[in-house]
Design a protein around this motif. Structure first.
Motif, PDB file in Angstrom:
ATOM      1  N   LEU A 139       0.852  -1.188   0.000  1.00 13.83           N
ATOM      2  CA  LEU A 139       0.000   0.000   0.000  1.00 13.83           C
ATOM      3  C   LEU A 139       0.890   1.241   0.000  1.00 13.83           C
ATOM      4  CD1 LEU A 139      -2.514  -1.154   2.764  1.00 13.83           C
ATOM      5  CD2 LEU A 139      -2.962  -1.052   0.297  1.00 13.83           C
ATOM      6  N   PRO A 140       0.921   2.000  -1.114  1.00  8.22           N
ATOM      7  CA  PRO A 140       1.754   3.208  -1.136  1.00  8.22           C
ATOM      8  C   PRO A 140       1.381   4.171  -0.010  1.00  8.22           C
ATOM      9  CG  PRO A 140       0.978   2.672  -3.349  1.00  8.22           C
ATOM     10  CD  PRO A 140       0.232   1.776  -2.391  1.00  8.22           C
ATOM     11  N   SER A 186      -3.632  -5.405  -9.118  1.00  9.01           N
ATOM     12  CA  SER A 186      -3.958  -4.110  -8.542  1.00  9.01           C
ATOM     13  C   SER A 186      -5.464  -4.021  -8.333  1.00  9.01           C
ATOM     14  CB  SER A 186      -3.465  -2.974  -9.445  1.00  9.01           C
ATOM     15  OG  SER A 186      -4.029  -3.089 -10.739  1.00  9.01           O
ATOM     16  N   PRO A 187      -5.916  -3.096  -7.486  1.00 11.86           N
ATOM     17  CA  PRO A 187      -7.354  -2.985  -7.216  1.00 11.86           C
ATOM     18  C   PRO A 187      -8.149  -2.623  -8.465  1.00 11.86           C
ATOM     19  CG  PRO A 187      -6.065  -1.816  -5.560  1.00 11.86           C
ATOM     20  CD  PRO A 187      -5.118  -2.173  -6.661  1.00 11.86           C
ATOM     21  N   GLU A 188      -9.422  -3.012  -8.448  1.00 14.96           N
ATOM     22  CA  GLU A 188     -10.298  -2.750  -9.580  1.00 14.96           C
ATOM     23  C   GLU A 188     -11.477  -1.874  -9.162  1.00 14.96           C
ATOM     24  OE1 GLU A 188     -11.570  -6.456 -11.190  1.00 14.96           O
ATOM     25  OE2 GLU A 188      -9.566  -7.046 -11.878  1.00 14.96           O
ATOM     26  N   ILE A 189     -11.862  -0.986 -10.075  1.00 10.79           N
ATOM     27  CA  ILE A 189     -13.115  -0.250  -9.916  1.00 10.79           C
ATOM     28  C   ILE A 189     -14.209  -1.177 -10.442  1.00 10.79           C
ATOM     29  CG2 ILE A 189     -14.409   1.818 -10.515  1.00 10.79           C
ATOM     30  CD1 ILE A 189     -12.003   2.566  -8.936  1.00 10.79           C
ATOM     31  N   LEU A 231       1.182   4.386 -10.147  1.00 14.34           N
ATOM     32  CA  LEU A 231       1.272   4.266  -8.700  1.00 14.34           C
ATOM     33  C   LEU A 231      -0.028   3.664  -8.196  1.00 14.34           C
ATOM     34  CD1 LEU A 231       2.686   4.868  -5.959  1.00 14.34           C
ATOM     35  CD2 LEU A 231       1.457   7.060  -5.971  1.00 14.34           C
ATOM     36  N   ALA A 232       0.045   2.495  -7.590  1.00 11.84           N
ATOM     37  CA  ALA A 232      -1.154   1.828  -7.079  1.00 11.84           C
ATOM     38  C   ALA A 232      -0.728   0.692  -6.164  1.00 11.84           C
ATOM     39  CB  ALA A 232      -2.002   1.269  -8.229  1.00 11.84           C
TER      40      ALA A 232
END
Length: 390
Positions: A139-140, A186-189, A231-232
């Motif tokens: 988690l950035p 990576s996370p998805e919408i 960045l994610a």
């Protein structure tokens, strides 16, 4: 001015031509090295195990902690139990059942979650990401996030204080080795992310300089409808790691580096074939890692180089003394009953000395320093199989 280490390779007495293989008969090998396993190094050959001590006193001793004995179900991640820490990294343990009813945001550095047990759904600025056992999640810094546990979660958290997590340099083995960036998720919408948005009041607990501030929103601030950029957060499961191997040489822990932080690295040990060369060591070699503290979290499997260690335990070897395999493992240094290792473990190596948190002190296995003592007297070196010596 530029400078370099003093380096002048020499040989004295009985010594192997190749580190970690074909040891002189009747000897134990010990590596003395600088800069982890990247600087100048010497292999020393001894007639007794370098860990053949009879007693320990003082704070430098090797330590073990049974994190299974920590009952940490604090409601806030910022109250999670501190295990070890220094100015560059904080290692914490936290258990979660149900849903976080607030958002966490770390202003002090990147956060790395390791899911030891359990599963759930992580929601953050960038979208929705399912998480389960064996997942790393980077988690950035300043990412807002929360987790809804679908089964109780036990996790480790590694804060990269005032720094960023990076992937290791892979050099001559190429960018697809160890793990291909293509396996990172990576996370998805997605529908799950959009469904949790709304106008209910949300609290964001922000940690900065070790202090917590709370910001209240009259809506869910995880209200993004899209994003683009490089960045994610990213997720990597231990089963997607393909370890470097050599059938003729026992590779050092640095070959298993997964993440690089600020003055520390995190390595992952996953199942791999044992070395097949008869004269090659098939257990971790004795070594002085005099520039790094070494911490190992035992996640799952059969931990072949340690005795009386179970999943959920941690060992801490401060820099400045010799360590290596336990007596039972040492008897199998040239021949193993299995063809492969069967272990998953997470290793933290820090350039600066670590301090012990209160939670770790409360679950220390006091007798760990004595676990290298061999019952029945001093150990004698196992013989190299005949076909290796010929």
């Amino acid at each position: 001015m530029g400078s370099e280490h003093i380096s002048f390779p020499r040989r004295q007495g009985q010594a192997s031509r190749q580190a970690h293989a074909d040891l002189p008969d009747g000897t134990f090998e010990r590596e003395l090295g600088k800069e982890g396993f990247f600087g100048p190094a010497t292999m020393m050959y001894h007639t007794h195990p370098p860990t053949g001590w009879t007693s320990w006193s003082g704070p430098l001793r090797p330590r073990a902690f049974d994190l299974n004995r920590i009952d940490d179900h604090s409601s806030s991640v910022w109250d999670a139990s501190v295990i070890l820490h220094n100015s560059s990294v904080i290692m914490r343990r936290w258990s979660l059942s149900g849903k976080m009813d607030y958002l966490a945001r770390n202003g002090d550095g990147d956060e790395l979650l390791f899911i030891h047990r359990g599963s759930g759904d992580l929601f953050c600025d960038y979208g929705h990401l399912p998480v389960s056992q064996g997942d790393y999640v980077v988690l950035p810094r300043s990412t807002m996030w929360r987790i809804e546990a679908t089964s109780p979660i036990d996790m480790l958290l590694f804060e990269c204080t005032n720094g960023s997590y990076r992937m290791p340099e892979k050099g001559m083995v190429g960018r697809h080795a160890v793990y291909d960036a293509g396996v990172l998720q990576s996370p998805e919408i997605n529908e799950a992310f959009l469904a949790q948005q709304g106008n209910d009041e949300w609290h964001v607990k922000i940690r900065r300089s070790g202090e917590i501030s709370t910001v209240v929103y009259p809506f869910n601030p995880l209200d993004a409808v899209g994003w683009q950029g490089d960045l994610a957060p990213v997720k990597l499961n231990v089963k997607d790691i393909r370890p470097l191997m050599s059938h003729r040489y026992h590779l050092p822990p640095s070959a298993h580096t997964t993440w690089v932080g600020n003055r520390f690295v995190i390595c992952t040990f996953v199942p791999r074939p044992f070395e097949t060369d008869p004269g090659a060591l098939k257990v971790p070699f004795f070594h002085n890692n005099d520039d790094y503290d070494e911490v190992l979290f035992y996640h799952d499997g059969d931990f072949f180089s340690r005795d009386n260690i179970e999943a959920g335990m941690v060992t801490w070897h401060p820099c400045g003394f010799t360590h290596g395999p336990h007596p039972k493992a040492l008897q199998r240094m040239f021949e193993q009953p299995k063809t492969m290792t069967d272990e998953y473990a997470v290793m933290l190596d820090t350039r600066d000395g670590l301090k012990m948190g209160e939670a770790a002190a409360s679950v220390e296995v006091a007798e760990y320093a004595d676990s290298w003592k061999a019952s029945g007297g001093p150990l004698t070196p196992p013989s190299i199989p005949k076909d290796a010596a010929e």
